[in-house]
Design an enzyme around this catalytic site. Structure first.
Site, PDB file in Angstrom:
ATOM      1  N   ASP A  88     -53.487 -67.108 -17.785  1.00  0.00           N
ATOM      2  CA  ASP A  88     -52.265 -66.590 -18.410  1.00  0.00           C
ATOM      3  C   ASP A  88     -51.248 -66.137 -17.371  1.00  0.00           C
ATOM      4  O   ASP A  88     -50.326 -65.391 -17.674  1.00  0.00           O
ATOM      5  CB  ASP A  88     -52.607 -65.431 -19.355  1.00  0.00           C
ATOM      6  CG  ASP A  88     -53.263 -64.280 -18.628  1.00  0.00           C
ATOM      7  OD1 ASP A  88     -53.520 -64.411 -17.399  1.00  0.00           O
ATOM      8  OD2 ASP A  88     -53.537 -63.242 -19.270  1.00  0.00           O
ATOM      9  N   CYS A  91     -54.205 -64.519 -13.651  1.00  0.00           N
ATOM     10  CA  CYS A  91     -55.606 -64.783 -13.325  1.00  0.00           C
ATOM     11  C   CYS A  91     -56.003 -64.253 -11.945  1.00  0.00           C
ATOM     12  O   CYS A  91     -57.105 -63.754 -11.783  1.00  0.00           O
ATOM     13  CB  CYS A  91     -55.897 -66.276 -13.426  1.00  0.00           C
ATOM     14  SG  CYS A  91     -54.782 -67.289 -12.448  1.00  0.00           S
ATOM     15  N   HIS A 258     -61.730 -72.881   2.905  1.00  0.00           N
ATOM     16  CA  HIS A 258     -61.383 -71.593   2.312  1.00  0.00           C
ATOM     17  C   HIS A 258     -60.459 -70.846   3.246  1.00  0.00           C
ATOM     18  O   HIS A 258     -60.326 -71.185   4.423  1.00  0.00           O
ATOM     19  CB  HIS A 258     -62.637 -70.764   2.025  1.00  0.00           C
ATOM     20  CG  HIS A 258     -63.350 -70.330   3.257  1.00  0.00           C
ATOM     21  ND1 HIS A 258     -64.475 -70.978   3.732  1.00  0.00           N
ATOM     22  CD2 HIS A 258     -63.101 -69.321   4.134  1.00  0.00           C
ATOM     23  CE1 HIS A 258     -64.880 -70.384   4.845  1.00  0.00           C
ATOM     24  NE2 HIS A 258     -64.067 -69.385   5.123  1.00  0.00           N
ATOM     25  N   HIS A 291     -54.695 -72.035 -10.604  1.00  0.00           N
ATOM     26  CA  HIS A 291     -55.596 -71.080 -11.265  1.00  0.00           C
ATOM     27  C   HIS A 291     -56.633 -70.489 -10.320  1.00  0.00           C
ATOM     28  O   HIS A 291     -57.110 -71.156  -9.391  1.00  0.00           O
ATOM     29  CB  HIS A 291     -56.299 -71.766 -12.432  1.00  0.00           C
ATOM     30  CG  HIS A 291     -57.094 -70.821 -13.275  1.00  0.00           C
ATOM     31  ND1 HIS A 291     -56.499 -69.819 -14.000  1.00  0.00           N
ATOM     32  CD2 HIS A 291     -58.423 -70.726 -13.484  1.00  0.00           C
ATOM     33  CE1 HIS A 291     -57.449 -69.139 -14.636  1.00  0.00           C
ATOM     34  NE2 HIS A 291     -58.619 -69.674 -14.339  1.00  0.00           N
TER      35      HIS A 291
END
Lengths: 298, 547
Positions: A88, A91, A258, A291
């Site tokens: 939304d 996150c 990462h 996301h």
């Protein structure tokens, strides 16, 4: 007269529908559609979902890109589980909230709580010095501190892991904490606007202040590197973001890359200043374009 | 319910701050520190018009509703006091970014009621006409600041200085509605305001007429004093009126549904009007004499202006508007004595009034009945030519048809309409607006009218009225200016020769072009509007040469 009557039959009817359609397509319709989408999303997934094994992720991409499947496989070697959050726009903050509170709940790290409380006070002062009216943010601060106390066991207000999940799914708590993080992030960005300015310029055309007003403070505005950096710095909490996308190395080998957001401030716990290598972030988020979810290492 | 408790807590803090340290110019008259805040979902605040703004010394009521999810959702803030402002509409809704959620707006939870009130205060000081909610007000603010200031000041004077209450009975109100509008012709400063009101009255007939009724006495008092100044004012006034007419049409375009609704309402009010007619006529008798006097004085001016030809566009447009203004005035005049003629003017009231204008105020001119006849025919032709132009556009046509149908059908309505036509703004505008009213059996037309084609229809209407103006120009100045006479002679001769058909054909592309120009330009700005009129003139001029 004849003319008038004659040409009267021509136009009219056919064009009217066309225009009526356009007429009803306004801002309201767009807003309504947006709220329908978010309601849809809400049905699919709570603010913070249950833990799932990484294999659930693989299932999702079964027919997807082989690079992704390969990456998920590698991911599965390092991480045990994933916890999804609702897409939304909040996150990242929601993931951070749950992950951090869960970490405190699991570790019962009183020192960390004390440290972060001091940081929160700093943030409060930052906001005050930036001209924010106290009451506009103090409720959010109070609520976060309340959650922080609750996850530490041994007091009347202590909560269980299940209760933490329930609270994280309760909009009246979850949104307040998310908003707290947004305040903290905005405060940090504006406090160090010189540092953040070039990054902000890359994301928007406005000033740092405008960026905070349009992309940080409003709920539902998605987070970017700038947000994560600022939040990590402001609270002194290292964050690891694992990237799951279709990029692959030049060498041809697939690896999951990462990025660790290591707070720049010196007063980190168990850190000898300068050696950022030693810091192992305890918050790991999985980033897929657009996301963030929570990852659990093995 | 934790949310509600927290909201309560937050509101207590907010209100405490608002009461102890209110933003400049704002106050909460209905609240005290010990008020029971928990029962409040609506806060009534007041804002003083900022010093040195047009709203200075006014006190504006503001209603603030706190949503359940505040501060995640913005408060809903509306003006309770009518205000003339580019960003505040007749319903008091405020177009302010921080009152909406992103991405459309800029509300953020870090804002609060105090900042909202401060922002509204700033909005009063500095309207944002580029993001206008009220088209005509925005346009005026940008291009006719003087008129805007006047309107805003008188609205402030009227509504924002206390004692603006008093809801009268509606039939009474409608009757009084006429008086202030008629006084407009005297060019009193008030009239600008009235014009704006007649605009808004299309949306909220009752509410506005109530306001009008309050004003009517004062404005009729004003008229005498303003008599001398009237000519000067006229220029400003009618210039702005034209702009408004356009702005209003735009507005209609945007909110078709609303307008359709209100048209129905208007319908009702007009019925009432016609019932009241006997009283009105009595009233009018008094005014008419004055009208006549001011007519002449006002009329000399534009004529000289027309002799001076198109030296300046402003003058030109003044002339246009003044002459547009005249027909209904004289219609009034004629209506006083020979009511029948007004009633019978089923189809082209403007034309009728044009005719009556020429006969009434220019009886001394060389116009004879026989000359009038072709003259009228010319106009009729033009109208038809217009219509067939429209046919080419394929949109206006049906409307045009309905127009005529409507007029034929309802003499009663027509009559009242004529009276309302007294207002210069409504005159140009009533035509398209009242169309659905006339053809109420064909409700569907309302939709068509108000959507896309409307601009064009209005464009054409505008045009035709300009044509009338031209025609009038020609006829009235025929004995005065040599060149004009020549032109009109040419025209009339052409008509007598029966070549009008050919002319019409020639006319079509020109008209069409003008229509397009007009609707485009009115989108733009006032200057554009003027320009288009000029253009229309030029084109007509060319056409005349051709003819």
């Amino acid at each position: 007269m004849q003319n008038q009557e004659g040409c009267g039959g021509g136009g009219g009817g056919a064009t009217s529908c066309e225009f009526e359609d356009w007429g009803s397509f306004g801002d309201e319709a767009i807003i309504q559609q947006k709220s329908e989408i978010s309601a849809d999303e809400a049905q699919k997934i709570p603010f913070v979902a249950d833990k799932e094994p990484i294999s659930a992720l693989a299932a999702e991409y079964q027919s997807g890109s082989p690079i992704l499947l390969e990456k998920i496989k590698i991911l599965g070697e390092q991480y045990a589980a994933i916890r999804r959050t609702r897409g939304d726009g909040n996150c990242f903050f929601r993931s951070f909230m749950f992950s951090y509170l869960e970490h405190i709940l699991d570790s019962q790290d009183q020192a960390e709580v004390d440290r972060i409380k001091a940081k929160v006070e700093e943030c409060r002062k930052t906001l005050q010095s930036l001209g924010y009216t106290d009451f506009t943010f103090e409720d959010f601060f109070a609520l976060f501190l309340e959650q922080l106390d609750s996850v530490l066991q041994g007091s009347e207000s202590s909560i269980s892991h299940d209760e933490l999940i329930i609270r994280s799914r309760d909009q009246s708590i979850s949104d307040y904490v998310v908003m707290f993080f947004r305040f903290v992030t905005a405060g940090e960005i504006r406090k160090r606007s010189e540092f953040f300015e070039p990054f902000v310029m890359g994301l928007s055309n406005g000033t740092v202040e405008q960026f905070c007003k349009s992309a940080v403070e409003p709920m539902g505005e998605e987070s970017d590197h700038v947000h994560i950096t600022a939040l990590s710095d402001a609270l002194g909490v290292p964050i690891r973001v694992v990237y799951l996308d279709r990029s692959s190395c030049d060498t041809g080998g697939v690896s999951v890359n990462h990025h660790d957001f290591i707070p720049t401030t010196s007063d980190l716990p168990n850190s000898t200043s300068g050696s950022t290598q030693s810091i192992q972030p305890y918050i790991t988020l999985l980033y897929r374009p657009g996301h963030y979810d929570i990852l659990y290492p093995k | 319910m934790a949310q509600a408790a927290r909201l309560n807590l937050r509101m207590q803090k907010e209100l405490k701050l608002l009461l102890t340290d209110p933003p400049p110019g704002a106050s909460l008259p209905l609240l005290s520190v010990d008020s029971d805040i928990s029962s409040l979902s609506t806060i009534h605040a007041q804002i003083e018009g900022p010093e040195e703004s047009v709203y200075a010394k006014g006190i504006f009521d503001i209603k603030i509703q706190i949503p359940e999810r505040y501060p995640f959702q913005p408060p809903s803030v509306t003006f309770g006091t009518p205000i003339y402002h580019p960003n505040i509409d007749n319903g008091g809704r405020i177009c302010l970014d921080i009152l909406n959620l992103p991405p459309k707006g800029a509300w953020q939870p870090s804002l609060n009621i105090s900042t909202v009130l401060t922002s509204i205060g700033l909005l009063l000081t500095e309207p944002n006409p580029d993001d206008g909610l009220m088209r005509e007000a925005s346009r005026e603010y940008k291009y006719n600041r003087q008129a805007f200031d006047q309107k805003a000041r008188s609205m402030t004077e009227k509504y924002a200085k206390g004692g603006a209450g008093g809801i009268g009975c509606s039939t009474q109100d409608v009757q009084t509605n006429l008086n202030p509008i008629m006084t407009e012709f005297r060019g009193s400063e008030k009239s600008r305001l009235e014009v704006s009101e007649s605009i808004s009255s299309q949306k909220k007939p009752w509410g506005i007429s109530r306001k009008l009724s309050l004003e009517s006495s004062s404005s009729s008092q004003n008229k005498d004093g303003d008599g001398e100044v009237s000519e000067v004012h006229n220029d400003h006034l009618f210039l702005s009126d034209q702009m408004e007419a356009k702005g209003k049409r735009k507005g209609v375009n945007i909110i078709p549904d609303e307008c359709n609704l209100s048209r129905d309402k208007l319908h009702g009010s007009r019925r009432k009007l016609s019932l009241e007619s006997s009283c009105q006529i009595q009233k009018r008798d008094g005014h008419d004499k004055e009208n006549l006097v001011s007519n002449h004085s006002a009329f000399c001016d534009p004529q000289t202006a027309s002799v001076a030809s198109s030296a300046s566009s402003v003058l030109q447009s003044n002339k246009c508007s003044q002459q547009i203004l005249h027909p209904p005035q004289t219609t009034e005049l004629v209506a006083g004595s020979t009511n029948m003629s007004t009633k019978q003017s089923c189809q082209f009231s403007e034309k009728q009034s044009l005719k009556s204008l020429s006969s009434a105020s220019h009886g001394a001119s060389s116009m004879t009945l026989s000359k009038q006849q072709p003259h009228k025919d010319f106009i009729n032709n033009d109208r038809m030519g217009n219509c067939s132009t429209v046919a080419e556009c394929r949109k206006i046509s049906s409307v045009g048809k309905k127009l005529s149908l409507g007029y034929k059908g309802s003499t009663q309505v027509k009559k009242t309409e004529n009276k309302e036509n007294v207002a210069p703004v409504s005159r140009v505008d009533k035509l398209p607006l009242s169309t659905p009213q006339g053809s109420s059996t064909k409700r569907g037309i309302g939709g068509i009218l108000s959507l896309g084609p409307l601009t064009q229809l209005q464009g054409s209407n505008d045009n035709s009225s300009q044509l009338f103006v031209h025609a009038e120009n020609l006829s009235t100045t025929s004995s005065m200016t040599l060149t004009k006479e020549k032109q009109s002679n040419q025209e009339q001769a052409a008509k007598v020769d029966g070549k009008s058909e050919v002319q019409r054909v020639e006319d079509l592309p020109i008209l069409e072009a003008v229509i397009v120009l007009d609707s485009e330009d009115s989108e733009d700005e006032k200057d554009g509007g003027l320009r288009s009129k000029l253009l229309a003139r030029k084109r007509l001029g060319k056409w005349r040469v051709k003819a």
